[in-house]
Design a protein around this motif. Structure first.
Motif, PDB file in Angstrom:
ATOM      1  N   HIS A   1     -23.560  38.024  92.871  1.00  0.00           N
ATOM      2  CA  HIS A   1     -22.568  37.227  93.172  1.00  0.00           C
ATOM      3  C   HIS A   1     -21.289  37.695  92.492  1.00  0.00           C
ATOM      4  CE1 HIS A   1     -25.472  34.129  94.322  1.00  0.00           C
ATOM      5  NE2 HIS A   1     -25.864  34.182  93.138  1.00  0.00           N
ATOM      6  N   CYS A   2     -21.282  38.871  92.172  1.00  0.00           N
ATOM      7  CA  CYS A   2     -19.953  39.606  91.460  1.00  0.00           C
ATOM      8  C   CYS A   2     -19.577  40.585  92.273  1.00  0.00           C
ATOM      9  CB  CYS A   2     -20.717  40.123  90.072  1.00  0.00           C
ATOM     10  SG  CYS A   2     -20.948  38.926  88.836  1.00  0.00           S
ATOM     11  N   LEU A   3     -18.289  40.924  92.148  1.00  0.00           N
ATOM     12  CA  LEU A   3     -17.766  41.976  93.051  1.00  0.00           C
ATOM     13  C   LEU A   3     -16.806  42.682  92.097  1.00  0.00           C
ATOM     14  CD1 LEU A   3     -17.506  39.299  94.929  1.00  0.00           C
ATOM     15  CD2 LEU A   3     -16.803  40.940  96.715  1.00  0.00           C
ATOM     16  N   TRP A   4     -16.733  44.117  91.953  1.00  0.00           N
ATOM     17  CA  TRP A   4     -15.916  44.825  91.059  1.00  0.00           C
ATOM     18  C   TRP A   4     -14.993  45.476  92.292  1.00  0.00           C
ATOM     19  CZ3 TRP A   4     -16.595  50.259  88.806  1.00  0.00           C
ATOM     20  CH2 TRP A   4     -15.540  50.430  87.985  1.00  0.00           C
ATOM     21  N   ILE A   5     -13.688  45.056  92.309  1.00  0.00           N
ATOM     22  CA  ILE A   5     -12.787  45.374  93.308  1.00  0.00           C
ATOM     23  C   ILE A   5     -11.467  45.985  92.822  1.00  0.00           C
ATOM     24  CG2 ILE A   5     -11.613  43.202  93.447  1.00  0.00           C
ATOM     25  CD1 ILE A   5     -11.618  43.608  96.631  1.00  0.00           C
ATOM     26  N   GLY A   6     -11.074  47.148  93.495  1.00  0.00           N
ATOM     27  CA  GLY A   6      -9.976  47.944  93.010  1.00  0.00           C
ATOM     28  C   GLY A   6      -9.453  49.020  93.833  1.00  0.00           C
TER      29      GLY A   6
ATOM     30  N   MET B   1     -17.610  57.929  96.170  1.00  0.00           N
ATOM     31  CA  MET B   1     -16.445  57.049  95.913  1.00  0.00           C
ATOM     32  C   MET B   1     -16.575  56.736  94.226  1.00  0.00           C
ATOM     33  SD  MET B   1     -15.220  55.006  98.984  1.00  0.00           S
ATOM     34  CE  MET B   1     -13.702  55.793  98.934  1.00  0.00           C
ATOM     35  N   SER B   2     -15.372  56.704  93.578  1.00  0.00           N
ATOM     36  CA  SER B   2     -15.218  56.214  92.259  1.00  0.00           C
ATOM     37  C   SER B   2     -14.112  55.414  92.061  1.00  0.00           C
ATOM     38  CB  SER B   2     -15.238  57.560  91.366  1.00  0.00           C
ATOM     39  OG  SER B   2     -13.906  58.246  91.579  1.00  0.00           O
ATOM     40  N   MET B   3     -14.096  54.395  91.162  1.00  0.00           N
ATOM     41  CA  MET B   3     -13.064  53.694  90.713  1.00  0.00           C
ATOM     42  C   MET B   3     -12.981  53.722  89.081  1.00  0.00           C
ATOM     43  SD  MET B   3     -12.231  49.920  92.359  1.00  0.00           S
ATOM     44  CE  MET B   3     -14.069  49.232  91.830  1.00  0.00           C
ATOM     45  N   ASP B   4     -11.960  53.881  88.497  1.00  0.00           N
ATOM     46  CA  ASP B   4     -11.903  53.864  87.066  1.00  0.00           C
ATOM     47  C   ASP B   4     -11.850  52.586  86.637  1.00  0.00           C
ATOM     48  OD1 ASP B   4     -11.734  56.689  86.894  1.00  0.00           O
ATOM     49  OD2 ASP B   4      -9.657  56.798  87.058  1.00  0.00           O
ATOM     50  N   TRP B   5     -11.316  51.773  87.238  1.00  0.00           N
ATOM     51  CA  TRP B   5     -11.054  50.273  86.559  1.00  0.00           C
ATOM     52  C   TRP B   5     -10.754  49.343  87.854  1.00  0.00           C
ATOM     53  CZ3 TRP B   5      -6.725  47.226  87.285  1.00  0.00           C
ATOM     54  CH2 TRP B   5      -5.703  48.044  87.741  1.00  0.00           C
ATOM     55  N   GLY B   6     -11.040  48.173  87.633  1.00  0.00           N
ATOM     56  CA  GLY B   6     -10.904  47.221  88.916  1.00  0.00           C
ATOM     57  C   GLY B   6     -11.062  45.580  88.258  1.00  0.00           C
ATOM     58  N   LEU B   7     -10.927  44.822  89.179  1.00  0.00           N
ATOM     59  CA  LEU B   7     -11.094  43.359  89.034  1.00  0.00           C
ATOM     60  C   LEU B   7     -12.378  42.956  89.055  1.00  0.00           C
ATOM     61  CD1 LEU B   7      -9.448  40.542  88.372  1.00  0.00           C
ATOM     62  CD2 LEU B   7      -9.629  40.458  90.911  1.00  0.00           C
ATOM     63  N   MET B   8     -13.098  42.405  88.146  1.00  0.00           N
ATOM     64  CA  MET B   8     -14.507  41.654  88.256  1.00  0.00           C
ATOM     65  C   MET B   8     -14.355  40.326  88.923  1.00  0.00           C
ATOM     66  SD  MET B   8     -17.499  42.405  88.252  1.00  0.00           S
ATOM     67  CE  MET B   8     -18.012  43.648  87.196  1.00  0.00           C
ATOM     68  N   TRP B   9     -14.857  39.965  90.215  1.00  0.00           N
ATOM     69  CA  TRP B   9     -14.749  38.629  90.759  1.00  0.00           C
ATOM     70  C   TRP B   9     -16.212  38.266  90.773  1.00  0.00           C
ATOM     71  CZ3 TRP B   9     -10.461  36.203  92.364  1.00  0.00           C
ATOM     72  CH2 TRP B   9     -10.805  35.064  93.343  1.00  0.00           C
ATOM     73  N   PHE B  10     -16.148  37.006  90.477  1.00  0.00           N
ATOM     74  CA  PHE B  10     -17.554  36.131  90.610  1.00  0.00           C
ATOM     75  C   PHE B  10     -17.385  35.060  91.705  1.00  0.00           C
ATOM     76  CE2 PHE B  10     -20.236  32.432  89.672  1.00  0.00           C
ATOM     77  CZ  PHE B  10     -21.360  33.108  89.431  1.00  0.00           C
ATOM     78  N   ASP B  11     -18.282  34.998  92.618  1.00  0.00           N
ATOM     79  CA  ASP B  11     -18.324  33.940  93.740  1.00  0.00           C
ATOM     80  C   ASP B  11     -19.684  33.794  94.088  1.00  0.00           C
ATOM     81  OD1 ASP B  11     -17.977  32.546  96.010  1.00  0.00           O
ATOM     82  OD2 ASP B  11     -16.278  33.761  96.819  1.00  0.00           O
ATOM     83  N   ASP B  12     -20.090  32.474  93.732  1.00  0.00           N
ATOM     84  CA  ASP B  12     -21.460  32.388  93.948  1.00  0.00           C
ATOM     85  C   ASP B  12     -21.608  31.047  95.092  1.00  0.00           C
ATOM     86  OD1 ASP B  12     -20.652  30.202  92.366  1.00  0.00           O
ATOM     87  OD2 ASP B  12     -22.356  30.072  91.309  1.00  0.00           O
ATOM     88  N   THR B  13     -20.490  30.966  95.800  1.00  0.00           N
ATOM     89  CA  THR B  13     -20.304  29.949  96.954  1.00  0.00           C
ATOM     90  C   THR B  13     -21.496  30.416  98.036  1.00  0.00           C
ATOM     91  OG1 THR B  13     -17.896  29.909  96.476  1.00  0.00           O
ATOM     92  CG2 THR B  13     -18.789  28.951  98.488  1.00  0.00           C
ATOM     93  N   THR B  14     -22.253  29.373  98.244  1.00  0.00           N
ATOM     94  CA  THR B  14     -23.242  29.585  99.324  1.00  0.00           C
ATOM     95  C   THR B  14     -22.595  29.288 100.717  1.00  0.00           C
ATOM     96  OG1 THR B  14     -24.072  27.234  99.044  1.00  0.00           O
ATOM     97  CG2 THR B  14     -25.366  28.859  97.600  1.00  0.00           C
ATOM     98  N   GLY B  15     -23.157  30.085 101.625  1.00  0.00           N
ATOM     99  CA  GLY B  15     -22.649  29.612 102.876  1.00  0.00           C
ATOM    100  C   GLY B  15     -21.472  30.708 103.227  1.00  0.00           C
TER     101      GLY B  15
END
Length: 89
Positions: free
Chosen positions: A67-72, A1-15
């Motif tokens: 804690h990062c997600l690259w979504i697209g 799978m590949s993705m050319d661009w996306g949104l970088m999302w940071f979420d360090d919420t524990t639990g």
């Protein structure tokens, strides 16, 4: 799978589960870009064997920080078909 661009999302919420984090990032992506994401890359340590959340394919990628997600919107790579003699058609 590949993705050319996306949104970088940071979420360090524990639990909060990975599935919840992906769902929240997907909702933001859809509001911002008007399109439903199909692919999310996470750090291998975050994947925990989870392959899908909220209908989004989850893959691991070493360059994604904790804690990062690259979504697209991802593209599925299809293997090239070969004819009966082993040559590409």
């Amino acid at each position: 799978m590949s993705m050319d661009w996306g949104l970088m999302w940071f979420d360090d919420t524990t639990g909060r589960s990975l599935e919840d984090k992906v769902s929240r990032a997907a909702a933001h992506y859809e509001r911002k870009y008007g399109q439903t994401p199909t692919l999310c890359f996470v750090n291998p340590s975050a994947k925990n064997g989870t392959d899908q959340a909220a209908g989004i394919q989850i893959e691991s990628l070493k360059v994604i920080g904790p804690h990062c997600l690259w979504i697209g919107v991802g593209e599925v790579s299809h293997p090239q078909k070969r004819n009966g003699k082993g040559r590409k058609s």
